[in-house]
Design a protein around this motif. Structure first.
Motif, PDB file in Angstrom:
ATOM      1  N   SER A 103       0.822  -1.207   0.000  1.00  0.00           N
ATOM      2  CA  SER A 103       0.000   0.000   0.000  1.00  0.00           C
ATOM      3  C   SER A 103       0.855   1.255   0.000  1.00  0.00           C
ATOM      4  CB  SER A 103      -0.936  -0.015   1.207  1.00  0.00           C
ATOM      5  OG  SER A 103      -1.706   1.161   1.272  1.00  0.00           O
ATOM      6  N   GLN A 104       1.958   1.225   0.730  1.00  0.00           N
ATOM      7  CA  GLN A 104       2.828   2.401   0.774  1.00  0.00           C
ATOM      8  C   GLN A 104       3.534   2.613  -0.559  1.00  0.00           C
ATOM      9  OE1 GLN A 104       2.779   4.474   3.407  1.00  0.00           O
ATOM     10  NE2 GLN A 104       3.964   5.846   2.084  1.00  0.00           N
ATOM     11  N   ARG A 105       3.910   1.518  -1.224  1.00  0.00           N
ATOM     12  CA  ARG A 105       4.507   1.646  -2.561  1.00  0.00           C
ATOM     13  C   ARG A 105       3.491   2.210  -3.551  1.00  0.00           C
ATOM     14  NH1 ARG A 105       9.436  -0.654  -3.077  1.00  0.00           N
ATOM     15  NH2 ARG A 105      10.100  -2.141  -1.464  1.00  0.00           N
ATOM     16  N   GLN A 106       2.257   1.782  -3.421  1.00  0.00           N
ATOM     17  CA  GLN A 106       1.207   2.333  -4.275  1.00  0.00           C
ATOM     18  C   GLN A 106       0.990   3.806  -3.967  1.00  0.00           C
ATOM     19  OE1 GLN A 106      -2.187  -0.203  -3.583  1.00  0.00           O
ATOM     20  NE2 GLN A 106      -1.570  -1.691  -5.141  1.00  0.00           N
ATOM     21  N   ALA A 107       1.113   4.177  -2.699  1.00  0.00           N
ATOM     22  CA  ALA A 107       0.971   5.589  -2.341  1.00  0.00           C
ATOM     23  C   ALA A 107       2.065   6.422  -2.997  1.00  0.00           C
ATOM     24  CB  ALA A 107       1.004   5.746  -0.821  1.00  0.00           C
ATOM     25  N   ILE A 108       3.295   5.881  -3.034  1.00  0.00           N
ATOM     26  CA  ILE A 108       4.385   6.609  -3.698  1.00  0.00           C
ATOM     27  C   ILE A 108       4.086   6.754  -5.186  1.00  0.00           C
ATOM     28  CG2 ILE A 108       6.814   6.470  -4.341  1.00  0.00           C
ATOM     29  CD1 ILE A 108       7.350   5.123  -1.672  1.00  0.00           C
TER      30      ILE A 108
END
Length: 447
Positions: free
Chosen positions: A262-267
């Motif tokens: 999810s954090q990679r998608q946020a980036i």
């Protein structure tokens, strides 16, 4: 007059339908018997309102992701008007003449081709992927919580059996002491102590039964079943030793954790937003507008003929503020700098998330590995407590052991059995927590 009877029949039919659904759910859950773990988890997923809301959000995001053409769909407008013009205070004065009536219709189409259109489409796809990830993670975590509650009820159910055995042991000893007291073989103090032991065992059993019934009722309601139904969890807590390598688990599962993904998608989402902001602030946009208008009027010519016209226009919008550092507004230089700063902060958040995930997996793995020794010790304690009680009971029967010693041995046996239940339940919860941290099925962990 027929509407009321029909409404009543509809209400009765709806009530029967609901009762049939509930009966079907209870029959599927065990039909007034045992409720297996798999079925309990399935019912928990089906009845979760929060999960249903997330599924609605997922469908909404899916509609946007599957209709990307809507981003380039032109804005279309249509209109019509009608007017009547006549003099009032000047010659020839107010007139009622159809030739003074005019009307018009129009149709306009505008295409706007922004340079950030590609980024907008990618953001819609990414939003759907993020929503899908959240939904799948919520399902898995809810299943783990349902399994935890299920095993807790199993432990409470087994504890009831232990307490019932303790009460039975105390009851049998009381009957022996009653006979011995009647024959003058034991004192009244010993008989009263045996009676007190029985009452203490009954009190502990009644308290445990009340708590178990309350917890079971809440769990059944959570599953969408009747809280008063004759349904109980069916299964055993029989954990097997699981040897895990924290380093291997981190290397294999860290990148698959939902919070990391999810954090990679946020980036990625913020990078697209940054690109979108830069293009909107600095790149020119193209607009193509076409409009058709038709109408008729008797004013002037008196002919009332229909006339129409078609117009088209092409415009290019070149932003300037985005190229000037420090300018405000959505298209200014500050907006560009803010978008870039958000990307940098998201990358730092990713590092923090990965560090916390590593620490969690490391801690859970080590706790799981070290906790097996507690199970072995607790099982050994139960065996020693059972043997100690047997020997103490024989000693009391032969008159070499006091009643208080026998009661202490019985309490020690009950305590040892309770401790074994607690450490086994704790070990199962650790397995579930580690499976949740790795985002895997707990039943496949360690295979």
């Amino acid at each position: 007059m027929e509407r009321v009877p029909r409404l009543g029949l509809l209400c009765i039919a709806a009530l029967l339908f609901v009762l049939a659904l509930r009966a079907g759910a209870e029959e599927a859950a065990g039909g007034g018997g045992g409720l297996p773990l798999d079925r309990a988890v399935e019912l928990a997923l089906e009845q979760s309102l929060s999960l249903q809301k997330e599924f609605i959000d997922l469908k909404t995001a899916g509609v946007s992701a599957s209709n990307l053409w809507a981003e380039i769909f032109p804005s279309v407008s249509a209109g019509g008007d009608m007017s009547y013009a006549t003099p009032v205070f000047t010659d020839p004065g107010f007139q009622a003449d159809k030739d003074l009536l005019s009307y018009g219709v129009s149709l306009g189409v505008t295409f706007r081709l922004a340079p950030s259109l590609s980024s907008s489409m990618k953001l819609l796809k990414l939003a759907y992927q993020s929503q899908l990830l959240n939904y799948e993670n919520s399902r898995r975590q809810l299943g783990i919580q349902a399994a935890k509650t299920f095993f807790t009820l199993i432990a409470e159910k087994r504890n009831l059996v232990n307490l019932e055995n303790t009460e039975a042991q105390a009851g049998r000893q009381l009957e022996k002491n009653r006979v011995a007291f009647d024959n003058g073989l034991v004192s009244q103090v010993v008989f009263l102590q045996s009676s007190l032991a029985v009452e203490n065992a009954r009190l502990n059993l009644n308290i445990a039964r009340s708590l178990y019934a309350s917890h079971l009722r809440d769990f059944l309601v959570l599953l969408g079943l009747d809280g008063g139904a004759d349904i109980e969890p069916e299964g055993e807590i029989a954990p097997e030793r699981i040897d895990v390598d924290p380093g291997r688990l981190i290397d294999e599962y860290l990148v698959k954790r939902p919070d990391v993904v999810s954090q990679r998608q946020a980036i990625e989402r913020l990078e697209l937003a940054e690109r979108q902001t830069v293009l909107n602030a600095r790149a020119p946009s193209l607009s193509l507008t076409t409009r058709w208008r038709g109408g008729g009027s008797g004013t002037g010519a008196g002919t009332g003929k229909f006339t129409d016209s078609l117009s088209a226009g092409l415009s290019v919008d070149i932003p300037i503020a985005g190229w000037i550092p420090g300018t405000g507004g959505q298209g200014g230089g500050q907006a560009v700098q803010s978008a870039r700063a958000n990307v940098e902060k998201a990358k730092l958040d990713l590092k923090n998330t990965e560090n916390q995930a590593r620490a969690e997996i490391q801690s859970l793995s080590e706790n799981l590995r070290n906790s097996w020794a507690s199970i072995e010790i607790a099982r050994l304690q139960v065996g020693l407590a059972e043997r100690s009680y047997e020997l103490t009971e024989d000693g009391f029967r032969n008159g070499v052991t006091e009643s208080l010693v026998l009661e202490n041995a019985r309490n020690s046996l009950a305590e040892a059995r309770q401790q074994l239940l607690e450490v086994e339940l704790s070990y199962m919860n650790m397995i579930l927590d580690l499976a949740g941290a790795l985002n895997v099925d707990w039943q496949e962990l360690g295979k």
